[in-house]
Scaffold this active site. Structure first.
Site, short mmCIF file in Angstrom:
data_model
loop_
_atom_site.label_atom_id
_atom_site.label_comp_id
_atom_site.label_asym_id
_atom_site.label_seq_id
_atom_site.Cartn_x
_atom_site.Cartn_y
_atom_site.Cartn_z
N HIS A 1 0.92 -1.05 -0.06
CA HIS A 1 -0.15 0.03 -0.08
C HIS A 1 0.77 1.15 -0.07
O HIS A 1 0.46 2.29 -0.76
CB HIS A 1 -0.84 0.00 1.11
CG HIS A 1 -2.01 -0.63 1.01
ND1 HIS A 1 -2.67 -1.46 2.08
CD2 HIS A 1 -2.82 -1.47 0.10
CE1 HIS A 1 -3.83 -2.11 1.76
NE2 HIS A 1 -3.78 -2.07 0.21
N CYS B 1 -0.12 -2.72 -17.46
CA CYS B 1 -0.80 -1.70 -16.77
C CYS B 1 -0.76 -1.89 -15.52
O CYS B 1 -1.23 -1.43 -14.50
CB CYS B 1 -2.15 -2.10 -16.87
SG CYS B 1 -3.03 -3.73 -16.59
#
Length: 582
Positions: free
Chosen positions: A217, A513
């Protein structure tokens, strides 16, 4: 560089004899020299004094607190959950994109029914609400650590929430990061999503953590903020106030660096940023080969932000935001409004929508399996369709409805495709709705069979985060294994090359991506491997576009060749940089 040697012991005698020098381990040598090396996540240079998060709440100290009447303690816990959830939800509503997604997931975690039941059980056994919270969290943390994989990352999130709940119960200030008065460098073992998501990049100019991996994160949010970041770097012993320089490109933290060197590096970085700010697209090499530069988005607000930047479209629209934090599946109409919002923002430019990527670290209460032995290798992504066939069909119906409302033709790709038959079935569902089908390459089997997948779908998109994890058999969130899950691993680059070659053979696009697309140096290597588009966080668009525009196709191919031949990620980076003259 080799260590200096002394004369052989056989030629020296007496008290003045000098023992032979022993080469120091690289990590120890770095620590002694004031240079700490880790895994680079976000490039760039930043300099400033060290700050650290506020000390955590003393959780051990509450274990002996006497419990009150059970119903009263349970009510106190419920009120604390509501208060913490409300603050996290408010932050999520003020944020967008991946930041909002992370915070919404935190809201779901703090209100988890299993956690609440464990707390209530402990309270009825005589524990206080505070002690019961710590006990329950310890139980859940142990379970997640045992599961490993992506689920283990949630231990940091869970313990952060525990601190916030106990602080609320004790009437203490909420733990977290205090905004520094001057531009500073934030160092920590790891950072909680609720803190990382709300950082002010004008005050916290760089991040470095001793734990975490390139897709933690902390890393993902740092990319969105566009601030230099290094993970898995030994920084826990660096005192607050120490002047450090973070080189996010090289993956280094330098203590007490030479002022002249600081000035040189910061000035060069400032010049690079200024050049990047002037870039307006389109994406192409110096000799004119087109490489589409797309943005990763989550929702309408992030799509409108990306559309105002030099983005040629959306290479990854993460559709999970419509599902996160819900007990029930959103209706077709609700989903269609979200998809139409993104399609509208780009006014006919290409938008690639990834279907629901739930499971593992993104559980959905109404879809995913509880208590899987290994969620990262379990029922996630497209595999959910086998248990919930209507879930995928309704999502495709919603996308088709949004396409009709906006007079566009979105491209749609399925995550976690492993076999040719999965790709064929997904393509059929898309074509019946006049949608352009594609699949994500995240599993080595899909990369190796890319040529056969392309018999059924119109494009491929490489998700480097999971592809690295599954190729190297290493948890992508483990600090100990961060070098293995680095996308610069030659084995991962070989799979990218195989996939790109399959697309080139039949004239179909192959994009990237994953987070790797945001690395300006690696972007050039990916172009050299044959990738036709790159999709990334909005903050990376200009630097990547500028990087590709400064080199020729031949240079990119040479950089790709030496990176493929390198023995490890560090050598691959160095060889590619040399080939590109950087």
């Amino acid at each position: 560089m080799t260590e200096p040697t002394t004369s052989s012991p056989s030629t020296t005698t007496g008290a003045s004899a000098v023992p032979p020098a022993v080469p120091l381990p690289g990590s120890l040598r770095d620590v002694l020299s004031g240079r700490r090396t880790g895994t680079p996540v976000v490039g760039g240079i930043a300099f400033g004094p060290v700050i650290r998060p506020a000390p955590p709440v003393d959780l051990a100290g509450v274990l002996t607190l006497p419990g009150g009447e059970p119903e009263h303690e349970i009510a106190r816990y419920a009120a604390a959950v509501d208060a913490v959830s409300a603050r996290l939800r408010a932050r999520a509503e003020a944020a967008s994109g991946v930041v909002a997604e992370v915070l919404v997931a935190q809201v779901g975690l703090v209100g988890d029914k299993g956690l609440r039941k464990a707390v209530e059980k402990a309270v009825r056994g005589g524990a206080s609400a505070e002690a019961a919270t710590v006990t329950a969290v310890d139980q859940f943390a142990a379970m997640l650590e045992k599961l490993g994989g992506l689920m283990a990352e949630r231990v940091t999130d869970l313990r952060d929430l525990c601190g916030r709940l106990v602080a609320e119960l004790r009437g203490l200030p909420e733990p977290g990061i205090t905004i520094p008065p001057e531009p500073s460098v934030l160092l920590a073992p790891d950072l909680a999503p609720a803190d990382t998501a709300t950082l002010d990049p004008t005050r916290v100019v760089a991040l470095a953590t001793s734990l975490g991996g390139p897709t933690s994160h902390t890393a993902i949010i740092a990319r969105q903020l566009g601030i230099p970041c290094v993970v898995a770097v030994p920084v826990d012993d660096i005192p607050v106030g120490t002047q450090v320089l973070v080189n996010g490109t090289a993956g280094e933290v330098l203590l007490h660096p030479d002022p002249q060197e600081v000035e040189r590096l910061v000035t060069a970085d400032r010049s690079e940023r200024a050049a990047a700010e002037a870039w307006r697209g389109p994406g192409q090499t110096a000799d004119g080969r087109r490489v589409a530069i797309y943005a990763n988005v989550q929702d309408g607000p992030t799509a409108r932000l990306a559309a105002a930047e030099p983005s040629e479209g959306v290479g990854l629209f993460r559709s999970e935001l419509a599902f996160l934090g819900r007990d029930t599946e959103p209706s077709v109409e609700e989903q269609a409004r979200l998809y139409a919002d993104v399609l509208d923002a780009f006014g006919g430019r290409r938008v690639v929508i990834r279907t629901l990527d739930a499971g593992s670290d993104k559980p959905m209460k109404f879809a995913t399996l509880p208590n899987e032995e290994n969620p990262a290798l379990g029922v996630r992504g497209l595999r959910l369709a086998s248990r919930n066939p209507g879930l995928l069909s309704r999502q495709l119906d919603a996308i088709a409805q949004a396409a009709a409302e906006t007079s566009t033709t979105p491209w749609v790709m399925a995550p976690m495709v492993a076999t040719v038959s999965e790709a064929e079935a997904f393509a059929a569902l898309c074509r019946t709705r006049s949608l352009v089908p594609g699949v994500m390459i995240e599993i080595p089997s899909a990369a190796l069979l890319a040529h056969r997948l392309l018999e059924h779908v119109d494009f491929l998109s490489i998700g480097t985060n999971d592809l690295s994890q599954y190729t190297m058999a290493a948890d992508r969130l483990s600090a100990d294994l961060a070098s293995l899950t680095d996308t610069w691993q030659p084995a991962v680059l070989h799979l990218v090359a195989i996939t790109a070659a399959a697309g080139r053979a039949v004239g179909k696009p192959v994009g990237v991506c994953g987070e790797a697309a945001a690395d300006p140096l690696l972007a050039c290597v990916l172009v050299g491997l044959g990738v036709t588009s790159l999709s990334m966080a909005v903050s990376a668009l200009r630097r990547v576009g500028t990087s590709i525009g400064s080199v020729s196709v031949a240079q990119c191919e040479q950089a790709a060749e030496v990176a493929l031949a390198a023995p490890d990620p560090a050598a691959a980076r160095a060889a590619a940089a040399e080939a590109l003259g950087r």
